[in-house]
Design a protein around this motif. Structure first.
Motif, mmCIF file in Angstrom:
data_model
loop_
_atom_site.group_PDB
_atom_site.id
_atom_site.type_symbol
_atom_site.label_atom_id
_atom_site.label_comp_id
_atom_site.label_asym_id
_atom_site.label_seq_id
_atom_site.Cartn_x
_atom_site.Cartn_y
_atom_site.Cartn_z
ATOM 1 N N ASP A 1 1.196 4.153 -2.964
ATOM 2 C CA ASP A 1 1.058 5.593 -2.718
ATOM 3 C C ASP A 1 2.260 6.359 -3.255
ATOM 4 O O ASP A 1 2.113 7.415 -3.860
ATOM 5 C CB ASP A 1 0.929 5.875 -1.213
ATOM 6 C CG ASP A 1 -0.495 5.742 -0.714
ATOM 7 O OD1 ASP A 1 -1.431 5.849 -1.535
ATOM 8 O OD2 ASP A 1 -0.673 5.533 0.499
ATOM 9 N N LEU B 1 0.831 -1.209 0.000
ATOM 10 C CA LEU B 1 0.000 0.000 0.000
ATOM 11 C C LEU B 1 0.863 1.256 0.000
ATOM 12 O O LEU B 1 0.580 2.215 -0.720
ATOM 13 C CB LEU B 1 -0.952 -0.017 1.201
ATOM 14 C CG LEU B 1 -2.010 -1.133 1.189
ATOM 15 C CD1 LEU B 1 -2.793 -1.142 2.491
ATOM 16 C CD2 LEU B 1 -2.935 -1.006 -0.007
ATOM 17 N N LYS C 1 -5.207 -0.574 -4.463
ATOM 18 C CA LYS C 1 -5.028 -0.373 -3.016
ATOM 19 C C LYS C 1 -6.231 -0.919 -2.257
ATOM 20 O O LYS C 1 -6.082 -1.559 -1.218
ATOM 21 C CB LYS C 1 -4.850 1.121 -2.696
ATOM 22 C CG LYS C 1 -3.464 1.644 -2.962
ATOM 23 C CD LYS C 1 -3.353 3.127 -2.756
ATOM 24 C CE LYS C 1 -3.811 3.557 -1.379
ATOM 25 N NZ LYS C 1 -3.731 5.021 -1.192
#
Length: 118
Positions: free
Chosen positions: A18, A14, A90
């Motif tokens: 990002d 994750l 995600k």
């Protein structure tokens, strides 16, 4: 997932999404590693979804399945931030974090079906 290493790997995936978006080399390796934890834990749905996910990313150099939504998607409404490839991926990865949640299982099944029919 209850395996602490798997949770750490989910958090890493994750964070990498990002930071770097869909970096296929690292991402596919991490998803394959996460899949081994699902195999060890004998969670067939997660094993299947992760395999379909990395195969989809390998074939398309992206994640082309839109984020799941409770609302039907209006035609031409695919350009919002929620349906970006990174946000959708995600969401899928974060579902695996808590498999005790019945709606997470339902969403994983929906992703499985969408990936199978892509």
């Amino acid at each position: 997932m209850e395996n602490k290493k798997a949770i750490k790997l989910i958090d890493k995936i994750l964070k990498d999404l990002d930071k770097n978006g869909i970096n296929t080399d690292v991402l596919i390796t991490d998803i394959k590693e996460l899949r081994t934890y699902a195999l060890e834990a004998e969670i067939p749905l997660v094993v299947k979804v992760l395999r379909l996910t990395y195969e989809h990313i390998e074939a398309n150099d992206s994640f082309l399945i839109p984020i799941l939504d409770d609302e039907p998607i209006e035609e031409g409404d695919f350009n919002n931030a929620e349906s970006s490839p990174v946000e959708s991926l995600k969401y899928l990865i974060s579902l695996i974090r808590n498999l005790n949640n019945k709606s997470n299982i339902a969403d994983l099944k929906e992703y499985r079906d969408l990936l199978n029919s892509f």
